[in-house]
Design an enzyme around this catalytic site. Structure first.
Site, PDB file in Angstrom:
ATOM      1  N   HIS A 191       0.811  -1.217   0.000  1.00  0.00           N
ATOM      2  CA  HIS A 191       0.000   0.000   0.000  1.00  0.00           C
ATOM      3  C   HIS A 191       0.838   1.258   0.000  1.00  0.00           C
ATOM      4  O   HIS A 191       0.390   2.321  -0.441  1.00  0.00           O
ATOM      5  CB  HIS A 191      -1.045  -0.052   1.104  1.00  0.00           C
ATOM      6  CG  HIS A 191      -2.160  -0.956   0.716  1.00  0.00           C
ATOM      7  ND1 HIS A 191      -2.166  -2.272   1.031  1.00  0.00           N
ATOM      8  CD2 HIS A 191      -3.249  -0.737  -0.066  1.00  0.00           C
ATOM      9  CE1 HIS A 191      -3.231  -2.845   0.479  1.00  0.00           C
ATOM     10  NE2 HIS A 191      -3.903  -1.942  -0.182  1.00  0.00           N
ATOM     11  N   ARG A 334     -15.366   1.392  -1.058  1.00  0.00           N
ATOM     12  CA  ARG A 334     -15.088   0.077  -0.483  1.00  0.00           C
ATOM     13  C   ARG A 334     -15.153   0.190   1.031  1.00  0.00           C
ATOM     14  O   ARG A 334     -14.546   1.084   1.615  1.00  0.00           O
ATOM     15  CB  ARG A 334     -13.701  -0.412  -0.890  1.00  0.00           C
ATOM     16  CG  ARG A 334     -13.392  -1.725  -0.177  1.00  0.00           C
ATOM     17  CD  ARG A 334     -12.101  -2.331  -0.577  1.00  0.00           C
ATOM     18  NE  ARG A 334     -10.974  -1.594  -0.077  1.00  0.00           N
ATOM     19  CZ  ARG A 334      -9.728  -1.851  -0.437  1.00  0.00           C
ATOM     20  NH1 ARG A 334      -9.497  -2.786  -1.332  1.00  0.00           N
ATOM     21  NH2 ARG A 334      -8.736  -1.162   0.063  1.00  0.00           N
ATOM     22  N   GLU A 433     -11.224 -11.129  -4.869  1.00  0.00           N
ATOM     23  CA  GLU A 433      -9.782 -11.067  -4.635  1.00  0.00           C
ATOM     24  C   GLU A 433      -9.267 -12.277  -3.863  1.00  0.00           C
ATOM     25  O   GLU A 433      -8.131 -12.314  -3.425  1.00  0.00           O
ATOM     26  CB  GLU A 433      -9.408  -9.764  -3.919  1.00  0.00           C
ATOM     27  CG  GLU A 433     -10.217  -9.430  -2.693  1.00  0.00           C
ATOM     28  CD  GLU A 433      -9.829  -8.066  -2.087  1.00  0.00           C
ATOM     29  OE1 GLU A 433      -8.788  -7.506  -2.424  1.00  0.00           O
ATOM     30  OE2 GLU A 433     -10.616  -7.585  -1.240  1.00  0.00           O
ATOM     31  N   ASP A 457      -4.588  -8.681  -4.434  1.00  0.00           N
ATOM     32  CA  ASP A 457      -4.727  -9.782  -3.498  1.00  0.00           C
ATOM     33  C   ASP A 457      -4.967 -11.100  -4.214  1.00  0.00           C
ATOM     34  O   ASP A 457      -4.451 -12.129  -3.810  1.00  0.00           O
ATOM     35  CB  ASP A 457      -5.863  -9.500  -2.508  1.00  0.00           C
ATOM     36  CG  ASP A 457      -5.397  -8.574  -1.398  1.00  0.00           C
ATOM     37  OD1 ASP A 457      -4.270  -8.756  -0.921  1.00  0.00           O
ATOM     38  OD2 ASP A 457      -6.152  -7.662  -1.018  1.00  0.00           O
ATOM     39  N   ARG A 467       2.480 -10.058  -1.107  1.00  0.00           N
ATOM     40  CA  ARG A 467       2.625  -8.916  -2.020  1.00  0.00           C
ATOM     41  C   ARG A 467       3.590  -7.856  -1.522  1.00  0.00           C
ATOM     42  O   ARG A 467       3.955  -6.957  -2.273  1.00  0.00           O
ATOM     43  CB  ARG A 467       1.246  -8.300  -2.317  1.00  0.00           C
ATOM     44  CG  ARG A 467       0.563  -7.740  -1.099  1.00  0.00           C
ATOM     45  CD  ARG A 467      -0.907  -7.451  -1.373  1.00  0.00           C
ATOM     46  NE  ARG A 467      -1.143  -6.067  -1.747  1.00  0.00           N
ATOM     47  CZ  ARG A 467      -2.342  -5.512  -1.842  1.00  0.00           C
ATOM     48  NH1 ARG A 467      -3.425  -6.236  -1.606  1.00  0.00           N
ATOM     49  NH2 ARG A 467      -2.480  -4.255  -2.165  1.00  0.00           N
ATOM     50  N   CYS A 504      -9.955  -3.336  -9.968  1.00  0.00           N
ATOM     51  CA  CYS A 504      -9.381  -2.175  -9.297  1.00  0.00           C
ATOM     52  C   CYS A 504      -7.978  -2.461  -8.763  1.00  0.00           C
ATOM     53  O   CYS A 504      -7.388  -1.649  -8.076  1.00  0.00           O
ATOM     54  CB  CYS A 504     -10.295  -1.686  -8.177  1.00  0.00           C
ATOM     55  SG  CYS A 504     -10.653  -2.964  -6.969  1.00  0.00           S
TER      56      CYS A 504
END
Ligand code: PEP
Ligand code: MG
Length: 583
Positions: A191, A334, A433, A457, A467, A504
Site C-alpha cells: 500500500h 469500499r 480477490e 490480493d 505482495r 481495481c
C-alpha cells in the site's frame, strides 16, 4: 557513486537530496558518568518507566473500550515487562558498576534478556521477546526524548529513504516536500507503493540496504521507471538523467490529449477508465487525468492517523463531499479493509502470524457490526448526494456476502425507522480477490450488482506470494496462466449473470495486461490516476477483435514470461517509450 536496483513502483525521475527516516536502530550515546550522577540516572530511568507505563495503560484502556478486553490483553504482558524487578535491578546494578548513561545500560540489559529468551525451548516464552523489544523501544524513546520523525514536518524538498514506510506514514507525508522515496523492503502492490503512485511521487522499493549505503543530504537520483536509485551520481550520470527526465516529461505531455477522449477501441467498443483513491484530496488529480469516476475509494485511510474511530457524521461528510465532486460519475466506496499491511491507530488489532490471511477486512466488519454499521449508514445517507455504490472487500464465499448484506439491511431498516434520508437502491458489489470467490463467481454474481477484481490480493493468494515481500517479488506474476484463467472465469460468470465486471487492482494499469483484459471482456478498469492516459492510448489504438485474438492466444501459452513477451511484441508500436527497447 552507488547504483542500487529495486522494484519500480511509481514512474518518473527525480534528482534530489537524501533524507533518512528513522534508522531502525536508535542511536544510543555511550556516555560515562560520575558516581555522583548515579542517583540522577536512576531517577531518569524510573521516570521513563513511569511514563512508558502510563502510555501503555492509556493505549490498553482505549483498545479495551473500543474493541473488548481480549484485544487489550497483550498490553498486560507489556506492563509486566516494565514491572519486572529482575530487569530493573539488573539495570541499577550495572549502572553502579559500569558507570555509563542509563540508556546504554538499559539497552545492554535488554539485549541480554532478548538473547536468553530466544534460546528458551518454549514457544510462548520465545514470543515474549517481541514484547520485551517493543516495550524496550518505548522506554528508550522516553529516555532519549525522541519520537519517529513526522514526515508532515519537513522544511526542505527531500527524497525520503527508509527501511520501510507504513501506509499511514505515506498518508501524512508532506506532499510538496517529499519529491521521491526509496525503501529497503516492500513490493509493487504494497500500500505504500500504491500511495506513491496516487501522489505521483517517483518511488523505488525493495532496494535491500539503501538506508545503509546512503548518508543524509547525499545527492541522489530515483528512477521510478526502471527501479534504480543512484547515490552520489558522477557528472556524466547526472547529465544523462537530466536528459532522461526531460524526455519522460515530454512523453507525459503527449498523453495529455487523451484526457478528454473516450476509452474506445478502433472498432467502437467502449470501456470505463476510473481512478483509485485513498484520500478525498486526490480527486482533482483523478479529474485532471480524465477518470470517469472513482472505481475504488480505499476508506481505511480515513481511519488512520487518529486515536479514535470516525463518527457517522464524519464518514458522511467525507463521502458526500466525494460524491458531489465526482458527480455525475460514480464513486465506488469500499468498506473498511483493515489488516494485511494496513493497520489503524485507533484499532490496534493484535498482531497475527499471517496478517494477510487473518482477522481482517470483511471478517473484522462482520465480527464488529457496531463499527461496520456506522460506515454503512454514512454511505447510504451520502448516496443521496451523488452516484455512490458500495463494495465489500475480501469476500470468500456466499455466506459472507449474505451476512454483509444482512447487516446492510439492518442499517437501512434503522435509517428508515429514524426517518433519515438515504438511497434505498444503492448498488452493492463484491470484490473478487480471493481464489475461492473467483472460482465460485457464478454463485456470487447472482447476489451482486457488480464485481470488481482485486488483482493485488487475488495474485498474492493464488500464487502464495506475499505482495509486500521483495524477496519473492520475482514470483508475483499477473500474467501467470493461472491468474488469466481465474480472471476469465470471473468475467464470464459476471456476464452470464448480466452484471458488469471491473478491476481495481494494479494489474489493469499495466499496458500489456490491459490488452489481455480488454480481450477477456473487462468492462471497467480502475487504477492510479497517473496511468489512465497511457492505458487510454493503448485502448484507443487497438480493436476489440485484435485484443480478443491476443487474449485467446495468451491463454494457450504456458508461462507468464511467454505471455508477456508475446503481447509486448504485438503492441510495442503503440507505446514505444514504455515498451520499446529503450523503454
Ligand atoms: C486489490 O487487492 O487488488 C485491491 C484493489 O485492494 P487493495 O490493494 O487495497 O488490497
Ligand atoms: Mg485487496
Amino acid at each position: 557513486m552507488d547504483i542500487l536496483k529495486g522494484i519500480p513502483v511509481s514512474p518518473g525521475i527525480v534528482i534530489g537530496k537524501a533524507f533518512i527516516l528513522d534508522p531502525e536502530d536508535i542511536k544510543i550515546p555511550r556516555t560515562t558518568i560520575e558516581e555522583a550522577d548515579i542517583p540522577k540516572e536512576i531517577a531518569r530511568f524510573e521516570d521513563a518507566l513511569t511514563r512508558t507505563r502510563a502510555q501503555i495503560l492509556e493505549i490498553q484502556e482505549r483498545i479495551g473500550r473500543e474493541m473488548g478486553a481480549e484485544h487489550s490483553d497483550i498490553f498486560t504482558a507489556h506492563v509486566l515487562v516494565l514491572e519486572d524487578r529482575m530487569l530493573i535491578e539488573e539495570v541499577i546494578r550495572d549502572l553502579k558498576t559500569k558507570r555509563q548513561a542509563v540508556e546504554h545500560i538499559f539497552m545492554e540489559v535488554l539485549k541480554r534478556y532478548g538473547n536468553a529468551f530466544s534460546k528458551i525451548d518454549d514457544e510462548y516464552l520465545r514470543e515474549r521477546v517481541s514484547d520485551i523489544q517493543d516495550v524496550g523501544k518505548r522506554v528508550l524513546h522516553n529516555l532519549i526524548g525522541s519520537e519517529r520523525f513526522n514526515l508532515a514536518n519537513l522544511n526542505d524538498e527531500v527524497v525520503v529513504f527508509a527501511y520501510d514506510l507504513s501506509p499511514s506514514d505515506t498518508a501524512t507525508m508532506h506532499r510538496e516536500r517529499v519529491v521521491g522515496f526509496a525503501t529497503d523492503i516492500g513490493g509493487r502492490t504494497s500500500h505504500t507503493a500504491i500511495m506513491a503512485r496516487s501522489l505521483e511521487i517517483p518511488a523505488v522499493v525493495g532496494l535491500g540496504d539503501a538506508t545503509q549505503k546512503v548518508q543524509s543530504d547525499d545527492p541522489v537520483i530515483v528512477d521510478g521507471n526502471h527501479g534504480l536509485v543512484i547515490i552520489q551520481p558522477d557528472a556524466p550520470t547526472l547529465e544523462k538523467y537530466i536528459r532522461a527526465r526531460g524526455r519522460f516529461e515530454d512523453f507525459v505531455r503527449t498523453l495529455d490529449k487523451f484526457k478528454e477522449l473516450p476509452a474506445r477501441t478502433t472498432d467502437g467498443h467502449e470501456v470505463t477508465l476510473a481512478a483509485n483513491i485513498e484520500l478525498p484530496d486526490e480527486i482533482p488529480h483523478c479529474i485532471s487525468h480524465g477518470a470517469q469516476g472513482i472505481g475504488l475509494y480505499r476508506t481505511e485511510y480515513f481511519y488512520m492517523n487518529r486515536v479514535d474511530l470516525p463518527s457517522e457524521d464524519e464518514h458522511f461528510e467525507a463521502y458526500r463531499n466525494v460524491a458531489e465532486k465526482v458527480k455525475p460519475h460514480p464513486v465506488i466506496i469500499r468498506t473498511l479493509d483493515l489488516g494485511g499491511d494496513k493497520f489503524l491507530s485507533s484499532l490496534e488489532v493484535p498482531r497475527e502470524m499471517n496478517p494477510f490471511l487473518g482477522w481482517r477486512a470483511i471478517r473484522f466488519c462482520l465480527a464488529r457490526p457496531d463499527i461496520f454499521k456506522v460506515q454503512l449508514r454514512a454511505i447510504l445517507r451520502a448516496a443521496v448526494h451523488g452516484k455512490l455504490k458500495l463494495m465489500y472487500p475480501m469476500i470468500s464465499g456466499l455466506e459472507e456476502l449474505r451476512q454483509a448484506n444482512q447487516i446492510l439491511s439492518e442499517a437501512k431498516e434503522a435509517l428508515r425507522r429514524e426517518g433519515k434520508e438515504f438511497d434505498e437502491h444503492i448498488e452493492v458489489g463484491a470484490m473478487i480477490e480471493i481464489p475461492s470467490a473467483a472460482l465460485t463467481a457464478d454463485v456470487l454474481a447472482k447476489e451482486s450488482a457488480f464485481f470488481s477484481i482485486g488483482s493485488n490480493d487475488l495474485i498474492q493468494y493464488s500464487l502464495a506470494v506475499d505482495r509486500v515481500n521483495e524477496k519473492i517479488a520475482y514470483l508475483y506474476e499477473p500474467a501467470h496462466p493461472a491468474i488469466l484463467k481465474l480472471i476469465k472465469n470471473v468475467i464470464d460468470a459476471g456476464h452470464r449473470n448480466k452484471i458488469w465486471v471491473g478491476m481495481c487492482g494494479e494489474m489493469g494499469g499495466d499496458p500489456v495486461l490491459a490488452v489481455i483484459l480488454l480481450g477477456l471482456g473487462l468492462d471497467e478498469y480502475s487504477m492510479s490516476p497517473v496511468i489512465i492516459p497511457e492505458i487510454k492510448k493503448v485502448i484507443r489504438s487497438i480493436s476489440l477483435k485484435e485484443a480478443q485474438e491476443i487474449a485467446l492466444k495468451s491463454l494457450e501459452l504456458t508461462t507468464g514470461a511467454q505471455i508477456r513477451s508475446f503481447v509486448r511484441e504485438r503492441i510495442k508500436h503503440i507505446l514505444p517509450e514504455v515498451l520499446g527497447e529503450e523503454g
